[in-house]
Design a protein around this motif. Structure first.
Motif, PDB file in Angstrom:
ATOM      1  N   UNK A  66       0.844  -1.204   0.000  1.00  0.00           N
ATOM      2  CA  UNK A  66       0.000   0.000   0.000  1.00  0.00           C
ATOM      3  C   UNK A  66       0.880   1.256   0.000  1.00  0.00           C
ATOM      4  N   UNK A  67       1.976   1.202   0.760  1.00  0.00           N
ATOM      5  CA  UNK A  67       2.907   2.342   0.776  1.00  0.00           C
ATOM      6  C   UNK A  67       3.560   2.514  -0.590  1.00  0.00           C
ATOM      7  N   UNK A  68       3.877   1.393  -1.237  1.00  0.00           N
ATOM      8  CA  UNK A  68       4.503   1.473  -2.562  1.00  0.00           C
ATOM      9  C   UNK A  68       3.540   2.112  -3.567  1.00  0.00           C
ATOM     10  N   UNK A  69       2.240   1.759  -3.455  1.00  0.00           N
ATOM     11  CA  UNK A  69       1.273   2.355  -4.390  1.00  0.00           C
ATOM     12  C   UNK A  69       1.168   3.867  -4.162  1.00  0.00           C
ATOM     13  N   UNK A  70       1.418   4.312  -2.928  1.00  0.00           N
ATOM     14  CA  UNK A  70       1.442   5.762  -2.658  1.00  0.00           C
ATOM     15  C   UNK A  70       2.739   6.384  -3.178  1.00  0.00           C
ATOM     16  N   UNK A  71       3.868   5.657  -3.006  1.00  0.00           N
ATOM     17  CA  UNK A  71       5.155   6.178  -3.505  1.00  0.00           C
ATOM     18  C   UNK A  71       5.084   6.416  -5.012  1.00  0.00           C
ATOM     19  N   UNK A  72       4.422   5.494  -5.735  1.00  0.00           N
ATOM     20  CA  UNK A  72       4.371   5.615  -7.197  1.00  0.00           C
ATOM     21  C   UNK A  72       3.515   6.804  -7.632  1.00  0.00           C
ATOM     22  N   UNK A  73       2.691   7.328  -6.698  1.00  0.00           N
ATOM     23  CA  UNK A  73       1.912   8.536  -6.989  1.00  0.00           C
ATOM     24  C   UNK A  73       2.642   9.785  -6.485  1.00  0.00           C
ATOM     25  N   UNK A  74       3.317   9.660  -5.337  1.00  0.00           N
ATOM     26  CA  UNK A  74       4.057  10.814  -4.793  1.00  0.00           C
ATOM     27  C   UNK A  74       5.149  11.311  -5.743  1.00  0.00           C
ATOM     28  N   UNK A  75       5.740  10.401  -6.543  1.00  0.00           N
ATOM     29  CA  UNK A  75       6.804  10.845  -7.464  1.00  0.00           C
ATOM     30  C   UNK A  75       6.280  11.871  -8.476  1.00  0.00           C
ATOM     31  N   UNK A  76       4.946  11.839  -8.711  1.00  0.00           N
ATOM     32  CA  UNK A  76       4.359  12.790  -9.674  1.00  0.00           C
ATOM     33  C   UNK A  76       4.071  14.136  -9.017  1.00  0.00           C
ATOM     34  N   UNK A  77       4.329  14.211  -7.701  1.00  0.00           N
ATOM     35  CA  UNK A  77       4.170  15.446  -6.917  1.00  0.00           C
ATOM     36  C   UNK A  77       2.758  16.035  -6.986  1.00  0.00           C
ATOM     37  N   UNK A  78       1.735  15.196  -6.704  1.00  0.00           N
ATOM     38  CA  UNK A  78       0.372  15.732  -6.682  1.00  0.00           C
ATOM     39  C   UNK A  78       0.146  16.545  -5.408  1.00  0.00           C
ATOM     40  N   UNK A  79      -0.874  17.418  -5.422  1.00  0.00           N
ATOM     41  CA  UNK A  79      -1.204  18.168  -4.197  1.00  0.00           C
ATOM     42  C   UNK A  79      -2.426  17.558  -3.502  1.00  0.00           C
ATOM     43  N   UNK A  80      -3.090  16.636  -4.212  1.00  0.00           N
ATOM     44  CA  UNK A  80      -4.301  16.016  -3.651  1.00  0.00           C
ATOM     45  C   UNK A  80      -4.250  14.519  -3.945  1.00  0.00           C
ATOM     46  N   UNK A  81      -4.569  13.687  -2.933  1.00  0.00           N
ATOM     47  CA  UNK A  81      -4.586  12.235  -3.141  1.00  0.00           C
ATOM     48  C   UNK A  81      -5.911  11.670  -2.643  1.00  0.00           C
ATOM     49  N   UNK A  82      -6.560  10.858  -3.488  1.00  0.00           N
ATOM     50  CA  UNK A  82      -7.770  10.132  -3.100  1.00  0.00           C
ATOM     51  C   UNK A  82      -7.344   8.736  -2.673  1.00  0.00           C
ATOM     52  N   UNK A  83      -7.719   8.347  -1.445  1.00  0.00           N
ATOM     53  CA  UNK A  83      -7.356   7.027  -0.924  1.00  0.00           C
ATOM     54  C   UNK A  83      -8.621   6.204  -0.748  1.00  0.00           C
ATOM     55  N   UNK A  84      -8.716   5.077  -1.459  1.00  0.00           N
ATOM     56  CA  UNK A  84      -9.907   4.227  -1.374  1.00  0.00           C
ATOM     57  C   UNK A  84      -9.675   3.160  -0.301  1.00  0.00           C
ATOM     58  N   UNK A  85     -10.479   3.171   0.751  1.00  0.00           N
ATOM     59  CA  UNK A  85     -10.372   2.217   1.874  1.00  0.00           C
ATOM     60  C   UNK A  85      -8.906   2.005   2.278  1.00  0.00           C
ATOM     61  N   UNK A  86      -8.254   3.066   2.774  1.00  0.00           N
ATOM     62  CA  UNK A  86      -6.808   2.979   3.002  1.00  0.00           C
ATOM     63  C   UNK A  86      -6.370   1.931   4.008  1.00  0.00           C
ATOM     64  N   UNK A  87      -7.270   1.539   4.932  1.00  0.00           N
ATOM     65  CA  UNK A  87      -6.803   0.626   5.990  1.00  0.00           C
ATOM     66  C   UNK A  87      -7.401  -0.766   5.885  1.00  0.00           C
ATOM     67  N   UNK A  88      -8.098  -1.071   4.778  1.00  0.00           N
ATOM     68  CA  UNK A  88      -8.735  -2.396   4.648  1.00  0.00           C
ATOM     69  C   UNK A  88      -7.682  -3.493   4.769  1.00  0.00           C
ATOM     70  N   UNK A  89      -8.007  -4.519   5.578  1.00  0.00           N
ATOM     71  CA  UNK A  89      -7.137  -5.686   5.670  1.00  0.00           C
ATOM     72  C   UNK A  89      -5.880  -5.486   6.500  1.00  0.00           C
ATOM     73  N   UNK A  90      -5.779  -4.371   7.261  1.00  0.00           N
ATOM     74  CA  UNK A  90      -4.577  -4.159   8.072  1.00  0.00           C
ATOM     75  C   UNK A  90      -4.935  -4.219   9.556  1.00  0.00           C
ATOM     76  N   UNK A  91      -4.069  -4.822  10.341  1.00  0.00           N
ATOM     77  CA  UNK A  91      -4.338  -4.847  11.782  1.00  0.00           C
ATOM     78  C   UNK A  91      -4.056  -3.457  12.366  1.00  0.00           C
TER      79      UNK A  91
END
Length: 568
Positions: free
Chosen positions: A441-466
């Motif tokens: 999940x962090x890697x999927x965010x890293x691959x978006x952060x490299x594009x330097x967006x100012x807004x991020x939509x996160x779909x069910x960010x914590x699903x399946x995590x303890x």
């Protein structure tokens, strides 16, 4: 009475591993008991389940020590087929459990193996599907169903096995609050009516405890850390130590300085028999429950009067307006089918609205291509495996830049920067397959952060995590918001919204029915019922104990949690 499952000084080490995964497990489970096995990821609870249902040793080999008896026999000496007649399992990933082309075929699978006569089989299948409320879906493909419906069909299949023990492996994974409530109710109905032994493995504490449990078995680092009734475990404060989140009102009582040793009735948000409790909590709420008056940040995204329907005469999004500021975390709440995913596709440009406008940083982006929007507005899917396409971590993180023709040297610098921010820099030369779900999940965010967006939509960010991984991940998101990135969290998770979002926008049947502080939204039963959300247990507890302002009590809890995290 003889135990139906008995571990005595039992240990298990997977092949090719140097350390045992289970160590000195001694646990007796008796016929008709309802046991909940809980613990953080990696605590050994899934391995314990595999020992009970025969996947160890039949699928996963390794070395065992001590003894394990199921219904008086050593499972290693039985066939997996014989063992499955004693232990029926409902897996977390239902798709991998379906064998039939239709719901009816899948439910009939065990009966066909028993060569049951067809008329009797039809009756039994209909009875099992009726029991779980899925009779009208007999001819549907199991893969077309929602998460909650798949869960019900898996249950119907196991009901037809006559197994004495029912083992549920993460039954609430991927279910929204309403479906989760139904699933726990269904498991409890089956337990009460059938008298079977029920074992639940799950980390969503509050949801499991909505129904009675005989004993909780807490696991940590391959060992049993504690065994007790819900009251014993909750009043001892042991859950936090093992990466689990107690019910929110139990944490609120601790924040308010209420001693819980020996207190009973903590399983549900109900009236507690503690002298002077109402006055103490009202006083705490008054002192700690002021909403923070932060100035509204400059608008980053402004959505005005958006309308959309896949067929124009059937609108899915109806006159939706909202705004998200720079560095603000906003939760978009609503049940399945409310229009949350459609709205996010309109914002990212995958869909085009029939009317209304979208402004980003003051510019009208109606004519922007998906690609241009993607550089400004990132979108992270619920399941990272659906986003990841490359084998190596650094390649995955740099894919968006490569597609845009950025020079290799610059890609390297920006990828390393993003991986540092996401805590993945040490793994930059690893294959993606070596990462855990939370790291992906962090890697999927890293691959978006490299594009330097100012807004991020996160779909069910914590699903399946303890809880431990959830906290790590969300604290990381909060730190990015602190750097000025705006976030829209599309979620069913009320606790997530309470702890991390500044505001909540509630969508129901395609309309915004509320927009307010999270405490106000989740303390209002009219809103939560209309949107099939769950009124937070904090406000239900506050009402049950006669507090003057449930909303202020909720806000006091939020403030206390944020103070503890240093988010203030």
């Amino acid at each position: 009475m003889q135990p139906i499952i008995s571990f005595q000084q039992y240990g298990f080490k997977y092949k090719n591993q140097s350390e045992p995964t289970l160590k000195e497990i001694t646990l007796d489970i008796y016929p008709g008991e309802k046991i909940w096995i809980a613990g953080p990821s990696g605590s050994g609870k899934s391995t314990l389940a595999h020992c009970i249902n025969g996947l160890i040793p039949f699928t996963y080999g390794g070395e065992t020590s001590g003894s394990l008896k199921i219904a008086g026999q050593n499972p290693a000496e039985l066939s997996i087929f014989k063992l499955s007649r004693t232990v029926g399992t409902i897996l977390q990933d239902q798709d991998s459990q379906f064998v039939g082309l239709t719901v009816a075929e899948d439910t009939a699978f065990v009966m066909e193996n028993k060569a049951m006569p067809r008329p009797e089989m039809k009756r039994e299948v209909a009875a099992a599907l009726n029991r779980v409320g899925m009779l009208e879906y007999t001819e549907h493909s199991p893969y077309e169903l929602s998460g909650g419906q798949k869960q019900s069909v898996s249950l119907a299949g196991v009901l037809s096995t006559d197994a004495d023990v029912l083992l549920f492996d993460e039954p609430l994974a991927n279910l929204d609050p309403a479906s989760g409530r139904k699933a726990m109710q269904l498991i409890d109905d089956i337990h009460r009516e059938s008298g079977k032994t029920v074992i639940i493995i799950e980390h969503r504490v509050e949801d499991v405890l909505q129904q009675p449990v005989d004993r909780i078995v807490l696991m940590n680092d391959g060992r049993i850390a504690a065994i007790g009734t819900p009251d014993e475990i909750l009043s001892s404060g042991a859950l936090h130590g093992y990466g689990l989140r107690p019910p929110l009102y139990v944490d609120a009582l601790r924040h308010a300085g209420v001693p819980l040793e020996g207190v009973s009735g903590l399983r549900l948000p109900q009236r507690l028999d503690i002298p002077g409790l109402q006055e103490k909590l009202d006083h705490w709420s008054e002192a700690a429950g002021a909403a923070s008056d932060r100035p509204s940040p400059a608008a980053l995204l402004e959505v005005e009067g958006l309308n959309f329907g896949y067929e124009p005469e059937h609108p899915v999004i109806k006159d939706v307006s909202l705004r998200i500021g720079a560095g603000e975390i906003v939760a978009l709440l609503g049940n399945n089918g409310a229009g949350k995913s459609t709205l996010s596709q309109l914002i990212t440009g995958i869909l085009k609205p029939q009317s209304g406008s979208l402004h980003y940083d003051g510019q009208d982006i109606g004519s922007w291509s998906i690609r241009r929007r993607g550089e400004a507005i990132g979108y992270v899917m619920q399941n990272p495996n659906r986003m990841i396409t490359q084998h190596m971590i650094a390649e995955e993180a740099g894919l968006g830049l490569k597609a845009r023709g950025v020079p290799a040297a610059e890609i390297k610098v920006r990828v390393e920067e993003a991986l540092k921010v996401c805590g993945l820099f040490p793994f930059r030369n690893w294959p993606v397959s070596a990462l855990s779900y939370g790291q992906k999940k962090r890697l999927s965010i890293a691959s978006i952060l490299v594009l330097e967006p100012k807004l991020i939509l996160l779909d069910e960010p914590t699903a399946g995590q303890d809880y431990r991984h959830y906290k790590e991940f969300m604290d990381f998101i909060a730190s990015l918001a602190g750097q000025g990135i705006g976030f829209l969290l599309i979620t069913h998770d009320m606790y997530l919204a309470l702890e991390y979002a500044a505001r909540a926008i509630v969508l129901s049947a395609g309309r915004v029915i509320a927009e307010d502080s999270v405490a106000a939204v989740l303390s209002n039963p009219e809103i939560t019922e209309a949107a099939h959300l769950k009124e937070t247990s904090l406000s239900r507890f506050a009402k049950a104990n006669g507090l003057a302002s449930p909303e202020r009590f909720v806000q006091a809890f939020i403030n206390a949690e944020k103070k503890g995290k240093g988010h203030e």
